[in-house]
Scaffold this motif. Structure first.
Motif, PDB file in Angstrom:
ATOM      1  N   GLU A  17      11.272 -56.682  33.115  1.00 54.47           N
ATOM      2  CA  GLU A  17      12.496 -57.008  32.536  1.00 54.47           C
ATOM      3  C   GLU A  17      13.200 -58.058  33.518  1.00 54.47           C
ATOM      4  O   GLU A  17      13.619 -57.768  34.650  1.00 54.47           O
ATOM      5  N   THR A  34      19.507 -59.348  38.237  1.00 52.20           N
ATOM      6  CA  THR A  34      20.495 -58.797  38.860  1.00 52.20           C
ATOM      7  C   THR A  34      20.329 -58.356  40.514  1.00 52.20           C
ATOM      8  O   THR A  34      21.040 -58.231  41.045  1.00 52.20           O
ATOM      9  N   SER A  35      18.971 -57.616  40.337  1.00 52.47           N
ATOM     10  CA  SER A  35      18.746 -57.214  41.829  1.00 52.47           C
ATOM     11  C   SER A  35      18.751 -58.314  42.963  1.00 52.47           C
ATOM     12  O   SER A  35      19.055 -58.433  43.895  1.00 52.47           O
ATOM     13  N   ARG A  39      12.744 -55.492  42.179  1.00 59.84           N
ATOM     14  CA  ARG A  39      13.941 -54.921  42.104  1.00 59.84           C
ATOM     15  C   ARG A  39      13.849 -53.766  43.294  1.00 59.84           C
ATOM     16  O   ARG A  39      13.173 -52.844  43.530  1.00 59.84           O
ATOM     17  N   GLY A  55      16.048 -59.534  33.303  1.00 60.56           N
ATOM     18  CA  GLY A  55      17.658 -59.167  33.820  1.00 60.56           C
ATOM     19  C   GLY A  55      17.748 -58.290  34.931  1.00 60.56           C
ATOM     20  O   GLY A  55      18.501 -58.589  35.602  1.00 60.56           O
ATOM     21  N   LEU A  56      16.780 -57.309  34.867  1.00 61.88           N
ATOM     22  CA  LEU A  56      16.841 -56.463  36.142  1.00 61.88           C
ATOM     23  C   LEU A  56      16.331 -57.003  37.285  1.00 61.88           C
ATOM     24  O   LEU A  56      17.291 -56.869  38.364  1.00 61.88           O
ATOM     25  N   GLY A  57      15.479 -57.941  37.140  1.00 63.34           N
ATOM     26  CA  GLY A  57      15.239 -58.791  38.351  1.00 63.34           C
ATOM     27  C   GLY A  57      16.236 -59.665  39.035  1.00 63.34           C
ATOM     28  O   GLY A  57      16.517 -59.726  40.079  1.00 63.34           O
ATOM     29  N   ARG A  93      15.656 -50.792  45.351  1.00 71.38           N
ATOM     30  CA  ARG A  93      16.370 -49.744  45.310  1.00 71.38           C
ATOM     31  C   ARG A  93      16.985 -49.213  46.590  1.00 71.38           C
ATOM     32  O   ARG A  93      16.421 -48.317  47.303  1.00 71.38           O
ATOM     33  N   VAL A  96       9.348 -54.882  38.089  1.00 70.64           N
ATOM     34  CA  VAL A  96       9.753 -54.596  36.764  1.00 70.64           C
ATOM     35  C   VAL A  96       9.489 -55.883  35.617  1.00 70.64           C
ATOM     36  O   VAL A  96       9.281 -56.819  36.251  1.00 70.64           O
ATOM     37  N   TYR A 149       9.111 -58.968  38.120  1.00 71.29           N
ATOM     38  CA  TYR A 149      10.307 -59.310  39.042  1.00 71.29           C
ATOM     39  C   TYR A 149      10.645 -58.041  40.120  1.00 71.29           C
ATOM     40  O   TYR A 149      10.480 -56.879  40.028  1.00 71.29           O
TER      41      TYR A 149
END
Length: 112
Positions: free
Chosen positions: A26, A32-33, A11, A28-30, A13, A24, A9
């Motif tokens: 994960e 959220t981004s 992400r 969830g991190l993807g 920065r 990533v 996913y």
């Protein structure tokens, strides 16, 4: 017996200089981004090592440099590719081998 695929996913920065991205595992991190930086994305184009897509909600086109792991974004009506702007929402991108990028809009109230 076939191939194995890994799902990764995007992400972003944005606080790094220059802004960068990573892939990533994960989810969830993807998510959220995506929710924070590029919600309602669609329309993808790849050209010369760069991947572009549009966030309809943010009215931005993102261009990822896949080799450098950096990215730029362009808001409509400012320095948008081709010096174009639009009153409607950005919708999709298209990469034509004989030209530069082409982008589409929707929900515009002017005749073409």
């Amino acid at each position: 017996n076939g191939c194995t695929l890994d799902t990764k996913y995007l992400r972003l920065r944005p606080n790094q200089d220059p802004p960068s991205f990573t892939w990533v595992t994960e989810k969830g991190l993807g998510k959220t981004s995506a929710a924070n930086h590029f919600p309602n994305s669609e329309g993808i184009a790849f050209h010369d090592g760069k991947l572009s897509f549009v966030s309809k909600t943010k009215k931005k086109m993102f261009t990822l440099d896949l080799d450098e792991k950096t990215y730029e974004w362009e808001k409509t009506g400012l320095k948008f590719r081709g010096k174009g702007s639009f009153k409607g929402q950005p919708d999709q991108t298209l990469d034509d081998p004989d030209s530069n990028y082409m982008y589409f809009t929707e929900e515009d109230d002017i005749g073409v």
